[in-house]
Design a protein around this motif. Structure first.
Motif, PDB file in Angstrom:
ATOM      1  N   VAL B 188      -9.099  12.458 -26.924  1.00  0.00           N
ATOM      2  CA  VAL B 188     -10.269  12.401 -27.806  1.00  0.00           C
ATOM      3  C   VAL B 188     -11.551  12.113 -27.043  1.00  0.00           C
ATOM      4  O   VAL B 188     -12.639  12.461 -27.488  1.00  0.00           O
ATOM      5  N   TYR B 189     -11.401  11.466 -25.878  1.00  0.00           N
ATOM      6  CA  TYR B 189     -12.624  11.065 -25.196  1.00  0.00           C
ATOM      7  C   TYR B 189     -12.372  10.907 -23.708  1.00  0.00           C
ATOM      8  O   TYR B 189     -11.494  10.158 -23.299  1.00  0.00           O
ATOM      9  N   ILE B 190     -13.157  11.657 -22.889  1.00  0.00           N
ATOM     10  CA  ILE B 190     -13.092  11.510 -21.433  1.00  0.00           C
ATOM     11  C   ILE B 190     -14.531  11.532 -20.903  1.00  0.00           C
ATOM     12  O   ILE B 190     -15.302  12.435 -21.232  1.00  0.00           O
ATOM     13  N   GLU B 191     -14.859  10.542 -20.114  1.00  0.00           N
ATOM     14  CA  GLU B 191     -16.213  10.513 -19.539  1.00  0.00           C
ATOM     15  C   GLU B 191     -16.143   9.979 -18.117  1.00  0.00           C
ATOM     16  O   GLU B 191     -15.336   9.105 -17.814  1.00  0.00           O
ATOM     17  N   ARG B 192     -16.989  10.556 -17.247  1.00  0.00           N
ATOM     18  CA  ARG B 192     -17.096  10.021 -15.879  1.00  0.00           C
ATOM     19  C   ARG B 192     -18.416   9.267 -15.763  1.00  0.00           C
ATOM     20  O   ARG B 192     -19.464   9.810 -16.135  1.00  0.00           O
ATOM     21  N   VAL B 193     -18.338   8.046 -15.258  1.00  0.00           N
ATOM     22  CA  VAL B 193     -19.522   7.206 -15.143  1.00  0.00           C
ATOM     23  C   VAL B 193     -19.598   6.610 -13.737  1.00  0.00           C
ATOM     24  O   VAL B 193     -18.631   6.680 -12.983  1.00  0.00           O
ATOM     25  N   GLY B 194     -20.735   6.013 -13.427  1.00  0.00           N
ATOM     26  CA  GLY B 194     -20.905   5.361 -12.130  1.00  0.00           C
ATOM     27  C   GLY B 194     -21.314   3.911 -12.322  1.00  0.00           C
ATOM     28  O   GLY B 194     -21.595   3.466 -13.446  1.00  0.00           O
ATOM     29  N   ILE B 195     -21.343   3.153 -11.235  1.00  0.00           N
ATOM     30  CA  ILE B 195     -21.817   1.766 -11.303  1.00  0.00           C
ATOM     31  C   ILE B 195     -22.814   1.515 -10.185  1.00  0.00           C
ATOM     32  O   ILE B 195     -22.892   0.433  -9.606  1.00  0.00           O
ATOM     33  N   GLY B 196     -23.596   2.579  -9.886  1.00  0.00           N
ATOM     34  CA  GLY B 196     -24.505   2.531  -8.733  1.00  0.00           C
ATOM     35  C   GLY B 196     -25.753   1.726  -8.979  1.00  0.00           C
ATOM     36  O   GLY B 196     -26.386   1.247  -8.046  1.00  0.00           O
ATOM     37  N   ASP B 197     -26.171   1.578 -10.212  1.00  0.00           N
ATOM     38  CA  ASP B 197     -27.357   0.761 -10.519  1.00  0.00           C
ATOM     39  C   ASP B 197     -27.194   0.227 -11.947  1.00  0.00           C
ATOM     40  O   ASP B 197     -26.227   0.546 -12.628  1.00  0.00           O
ATOM     41  N   ASN B 198     -28.177  -0.582 -12.370  1.00  0.00           N
ATOM     42  CA  ASN B 198     -28.032  -1.237 -13.672  1.00  0.00           C
ATOM     43  C   ASN B 198     -27.941  -0.239 -14.823  1.00  0.00           C
ATOM     44  O   ASN B 198     -27.216  -0.449 -15.794  1.00  0.00           O
ATOM     45  N   GLN B 200     -26.702   2.788 -14.685  1.00  0.00           N
ATOM     46  CA  GLN B 200     -25.343   3.346 -14.672  1.00  0.00           C
ATOM     47  C   GLN B 200     -24.334   2.335 -15.205  1.00  0.00           C
ATOM     48  O   GLN B 200     -23.420   2.682 -15.944  1.00  0.00           O
ATOM     49  N   ILE B 201     -24.525   1.079 -14.822  1.00  0.00           N
ATOM     50  CA  ILE B 201     -23.580   0.053 -15.279  1.00  0.00           C
ATOM     51  C   ILE B 201     -23.636  -0.075 -16.810  1.00  0.00           C
ATOM     52  O   ILE B 201     -22.607  -0.189 -17.475  1.00  0.00           O
ATOM     53  N   ALA B 202     -24.837  -0.009 -17.348  1.00  0.00           N
ATOM     54  CA  ALA B 202     -24.972  -0.101 -18.807  1.00  0.00           C
ATOM     55  C   ALA B 202     -24.251   1.062 -19.477  1.00  0.00           C
ATOM     56  O   ALA B 202     -23.539   0.887 -20.474  1.00  0.00           O
ATOM     57  N   GLN B 203     -24.413   2.254 -18.900  1.00  0.00           N
ATOM     58  CA  GLN B 203     -23.740   3.434 -19.464  1.00  0.00           C
ATOM     59  C   GLN B 203     -22.219   3.318 -19.290  1.00  0.00           C
ATOM     60  O   GLN B 203     -21.451   3.648 -20.191  1.00  0.00           O
ATOM     61  N   ALA B 204     -21.805   2.822 -18.127  1.00  0.00           N
ATOM     62  CA  ALA B 204     -20.364   2.651 -17.877  1.00  0.00           C
ATOM     63  C   ALA B 204     -19.769   1.681 -18.891  1.00  0.00           C
ATOM     64  O   ALA B 204     -18.671   1.898 -19.411  1.00  0.00           O
ATOM     65  N   TYR B 205     -20.512   0.626 -19.182  1.00  0.00           N
ATOM     66  CA  TYR B 205     -19.980  -0.329 -20.152  1.00  0.00           C
ATOM     67  C   TYR B 205     -19.813   0.313 -21.529  1.00  0.00           C
ATOM     68  O   TYR B 205     -18.799   0.118 -22.206  1.00  0.00           O
ATOM     69  N   ARG B 206     -20.794   1.096 -21.939  1.00  0.00           N
ATOM     70  CA  ARG B 206     -20.676   1.774 -23.243  1.00  0.00           C
ATOM     71  C   ARG B 206     -19.420   2.643 -23.279  1.00  0.00           C
ATOM     72  O   ARG B 206     -18.703   2.702 -24.280  1.00  0.00           O
ATOM     73  N   ALA B 207     -19.153   3.316 -22.161  1.00  0.00           N
ATOM     74  CA  ALA B 207     -17.981   4.210 -22.095  1.00  0.00           C
ATOM     75  C   ALA B 207     -16.673   3.415 -22.167  1.00  0.00           C
ATOM     76  O   ALA B 207     -15.754   3.762 -22.906  1.00  0.00           O
ATOM     77  N   VAL B 208     -16.612   2.328 -21.392  1.00  0.00           N
ATOM     78  CA  VAL B 208     -15.387   1.495 -21.397  1.00  0.00           C
ATOM     79  C   VAL B 208     -15.141   0.958 -22.802  1.00  0.00           C
ATOM     80  O   VAL B 208     -14.024   1.007 -23.335  1.00  0.00           O
ATOM     81  N   ARG B 209     -16.201   0.452 -23.406  1.00  0.00           N
ATOM     82  CA  ARG B 209     -16.051  -0.116 -24.741  1.00  0.00           C
ATOM     83  C   ARG B 209     -15.609   0.953 -25.739  1.00  0.00           C
ATOM     84  O   ARG B 209     -14.731   0.730 -26.572  1.00  0.00           O
ATOM     85  N   LYS B 210     -16.180   2.123 -25.603  1.00  0.00           N
ATOM     86  CA  LYS B 210     -15.836   3.200 -26.536  1.00  0.00           C
ATOM     87  C   LYS B 210     -14.357   3.602 -26.373  1.00  0.00           C
ATOM     88  O   LYS B 210     -13.651   3.838 -27.358  1.00  0.00           O
ATOM     89  N   ALA B 211     -13.912   3.696 -25.121  1.00  0.00           N
ATOM     90  CA  ALA B 211     -12.521   4.093 -24.867  1.00  0.00           C
ATOM     91  C   ALA B 211     -11.544   3.113 -25.517  1.00  0.00           C
ATOM     92  O   ALA B 211     -10.499   3.495 -26.038  1.00  0.00           O
TER      93      ALA B 211
END
Lengths: 360, 485
Positions: B188-198, B200-211
């Protein structure tokens, strides 16, 4: 209680359900596929989980997961599939997770063929995976024992927190005999160590890693202590005419059925022949061999392998009695007449050697 | 930090509830993690813990830790923990989730673990749409084992097993697992994210939480691939590492949404509860056996071999005979030939019926041989002991079968069955003849066996007629063995 005519492979699944098994993860292979098929039929109807995995490697790791979650769980396979499962069996023994694996043996090595051999003995009884661990191994020789030993297997797995293998040959899996089924067990309580996604189990951890040498050594000693306890309490064997037997036939599975017929016929001819049938292959009934050896003159091991259990018989007797060996492999079964002729020869040789002793 | 700075900034240091306060499972240095400075796992762990807190699922959460540096994730997460074998986390997670549907199962894997040795497990878990959340940490190398090439290693990237750098010719191209999984129906959901800056980290967190939230909602398989750093193995500073992810790694592994059908996904069904009567479900409810009367012969010991082509009803004949024996209160065994024979079109079975417990179910000297074709007759003819019976499905025995010490009934049973209504009841005519000549089981128990096993009224009638015909044929005077030719 009424008796039901049923195939060995199907009997395993029904017995498992009655024993509280609610998870089956498997991969098809001849001659064990009926078990997987029966599980596919019954598990969903009893509120259990059935899943055909992508491989035996995945299947055994699914057992790891279901067992970690505190569910009574099993799988079934045969030679090549059991080889692939050895990784997971080692992990489960290391993480002290109970499970039941039915191995309906076939002929090897490699693809071999799909008829019966008893050549999985080494990889199952001696532990085909890495590390200092054992599996408890039960060897049914009738469809009734497919039921009884399946139920026992779940109890032993839980009691010892260890994988238990039900090792039967293709004959016992494929044949039909009348059986009585036991009453269903009351639903087993959730083991205290399980990780079930609840507040009470939140602090639990299932793992087989011990980074510290001393901790791993202590863990391995703990596992050994369990196996030692199994040796003391769980050893099972069946004896027939052993009270006065001079020749003791040794075999398990379908071979033991043939040996019983041979012994009856040899007795009718006045020969003192008995049968010792190991029911637990680990722990091995060493004490029974030692006791019977005080009277018996010779042991005759009959196996559908090139002599795998033979080694354990020799270790048990430790050179006190001669051990003769009759082997058939490739899917061939030793015939009743073949075994009888072999026994007659042993009796003759034994008598001759006594004459020599007397003369001397 | 100077007083000035403290006044300028609020120190926002927080520990999610889903982390242990002190890491008691570690042998030493229990106040800090085992991860290297600049390693991505610390940040990613915190995201996962934060999401667990926010979703209020700490008690329900089961974390599956992999093999690799994050093998010890259970040092830190105050949730249920299961540590899995290398690559097998998705298989373990599958069964944990299916066993405990209320639990929230997070499978945490690195790129060596997930994309190499565990490629089959992740593919099939995704394809089945398992309702789990996968956190896939990709740092393009095997870190814990010391920096060997991974399927995700970039072209030209040096590793201890690609000392000259990865070449497409030798090691193939970097494997984009998320794109592969994105081609499947179920996730249902696949996303690639990074943690290179704040950002990206904010976006990565949204993705982890959504998963994870997707799983809480019962929607199905979600995976977040996080491009992460390994300063130690890469031999870079933490800052250089972050820059390398951004400038180099993202070219091969572009960030972004790969699959999103959260909106259309339907919650997974919860399994049905167990029924009350297990025995009924299993078809082993107690049933009264029809035991018409004691068997005529006080000591019964009948050994039968039935053989013929597949499709002639060889195994069914044997089964009905065995069931009839059981109905008559006798011990029985039925053993089919299986294996190559079964596949090459011939088939045979061993049946024993006895008043004593049966030792060997193998019939090597049959009292009765039922040979439904000529190859079967030849195969087993010599095994019948003197005085035994041979029932043969032709009007005469072949010329070479000359034994005079046997009882023989040679009839074209299949043809007789055809005349009677259906050629497929030839086996039942032969069974009727067998029961008549041996008297091993009473007719009532045979009829009861038929009723147990044949569910169609039409076939029951045809089979009964065939059995009766077999009985008649056997009652006709037995001729001297007639030979063909």
């Amino acid at each position: 209680m009424s008796r039901h005519l049923i195939k060995g492979n199907e009997a395993i699944v029904k017995a498992a359900v009655l024993a509280g098994c609610r998870g089956f993860y498997g991969y098809p292979i001849t001659p064990a596929s009926e078990i997987t098929e029966a599980a596919a039929k019954y598990m969903p109807q009893v509120g259990g989980v059935f899943l055909q995995a992508e491989s035996e490697v995945a299947a055994i790791n699914m057992l790891y997961g279901a067992s970690a979650a505190g569910v009574r769980v099993m799988t079934a396979s045969s030679g090549p599939g059991i080889s692939l499962m050895q990784e997971g069996i080692s992990y489960m023994a290391g993480a002290e997770l109970p499970c039941v694996v039915a191995d309906i043996t076939r002929a090897g090595p490699g693809l071999g063929n799909i008829t019966s051999e008893q050549s999985d003995y080494h990889q199952v009884v001696k532990g085909g995976g890495h590390g200092n661990y054992r599996t408890l191994v039960l060897a049914p020789h009738s469809v009734q024992e497919m039921v009884d030993l399946t139920v026992l297997a779940f109890d032993l797995a839980d009691r010892y927190r260890n994988p238990v293998v039900l090792m039967a040959d293709g004959f016992i899996g494929q044949m039909m005999e009348p059986v009585e089924f036991p009453q269903a067990v009351t639903e087993p309580a959730l083991p205290r160590w399980a990780v079930a996604g609840t507040e009470a189990t939140r602090t639990n951890l299932i793992s087989s890693i011990f980074l510290d040498n001393d901790k791993l050594e202590a863990h391995i000693r703990h596992l050994e202590a369990k196996y030692e306890m199994a040796r003391r309490h769980e050893t099972r064997a069946e004896e027939l005419y052993t009270e006065d037997a001079e020749v003791v036939l040794v075999g398990y599975g379908i071979v033991a059925r043939i040996l019983k017929a041979v012994a009856a016929e040899a007795r009718a001819d006045g020969l003192r022949v008995g049968v010792l049938r190991p029911i637990t292959l680990f722990p091995f009934p060493t004490a029974d061999f030692v006791r019977i050896a005080t009277r018996a003159k010779v042991f005759v091991v009959v196996e559908m392998s090139n002599g795998q259990m033979l080694e354990d018989v020799r270790l048990a007797l430790n050179g006190t009695r001669p051990v003769e060996f009759l082997s058939r492999v490739g899917g061939n079964v030793p015939s009743h007449h073949e075994v009888l002729a072999f026994v007659q020869k042993q009796v003759q040789l034994s008598a001759q050697s006594e004459e020599v002793v007397h003369v001397g | 930090m100077s007083d000035d700075l403290e006044m300028q900034y609020e120190v926002a240091r927080s520990r999610p509830e889903a982390f242990y306060e002190r890491f008691d499972r570690k042998d030493e240095l229990q106040h800090q993690t085992h991860y290297c400075p600049g390693c991505g796992h610390g940040i990613i762990h915190k995201m996962v813990a934060q999401a667990i807190d926010e979703l209020g699922i700490q008690n329900r959460t089961i974390l599956i830790s992999p093999v690799g540096c994050s093998v010890f994730a259970y040092y830190y997460f105050d949730v249920g923990n299961v540590q899995a074998a290398h690559g097998r986390a998705p298989a373990v997670a599958t069964a944990v989730k299916r066993s405990r549907s209320q639990s929230i199962v997070i499978s945490y894997q690195g790129d060596g673990d997930l994309s190499a040795i565990g490629s089959a497990e992740i593919l099939h878990a995704a394809n089945r749409g398992e309702n789990i959340s996968v956190i896939f940490v990709n740092n393009a190398i095997y870190s814990m084992t010391g920096g060997q090439v991974a399927p995700t290693t970039l072209l030209g990237q040096r590793s201890t097993t690609t000392p000259e750098g990865r070449s497409a010719e030798r090691e193939g191209y970097p494997l984009r697992v998320s794109e592969l999984l994105g081609a499947l129906e179920a996730p249902v959901y696949i996303e690639r994210v990074g943690i290179g800056d704040n950002k990206q980290i904010a976006q990565a967190y949204r993705a982890v939480r959504k998963a994870i939230e997707n799983q809480v909602r019962g929607l199905g398989f979600s995976l977040v691939e996080i491009l992460s750093t390994c300063p130690t193995i890469w031999k870079m500073s933490p800052v250089e590492s972050q820059r390398w992810v951004h400038d180099v790694m993202e070219k091969t592994f572009p960030l972004g949404l790969i699959r999103e059908r959260t909106k259309d996904a339907q919650p997974h069904e919860t399994p049905a509860p167990a029924p009350a009567d297990l025995r009924k479900v299993l078809g082993i409810a107690d049933q009264a056996r029809i035991v018409p009367h004691q068997v005529a012969k006080s000591a019964t010991n009948l050994q039968v071999r039935v053989a013929g082509f597949g499709g002639q009803g060889v195994l069914l004949l044997g089964e009905i005979l065995a069931e009839a024996g059981l109905n008559a209160g006798l011990e029985v065994s039925w053993l089919p030939s299986y294996g190559p024979e079964m596949r090459s079109g011939t088939s045979n079975c061993h049946v024993r019926i006895s008043s004593e417990p049966i030792d060997s179910p193998l019939v090597t000297r049959p009292d009765v041989l039922v040979a439904m074709n000529e190859p079967s007759l030849h195969k087993f003819y010599e095994s019948v002991p003197p005085g035994g019976w041979v029932l043969y499905n032709r009007d005469a025995m072949p010329g070479e079968c000359k034994r005079t010490d046997l009882n023989v009934l040679a009839r074209p049973f299949t043809q007789i069955a055809k005349d009677l209504g259906d050629a497929r009841t030839g086996n039942m005519i032969m069974l009727g003849a067998l029961i008549e000549c041996t008297g091993a089981v009473p007719w009532q128990s045979v009829d009861a066996a038929l009723r147990q096993m044949i569910k169609s009224e039409k076939w029951l009638e045809l089979d009964r007629r065939a059995l009766a015909r077999g009985r008649e044929l056997m009652r006709e005077p037995v001729e001297e063995a007639v030979h063909e030719g």
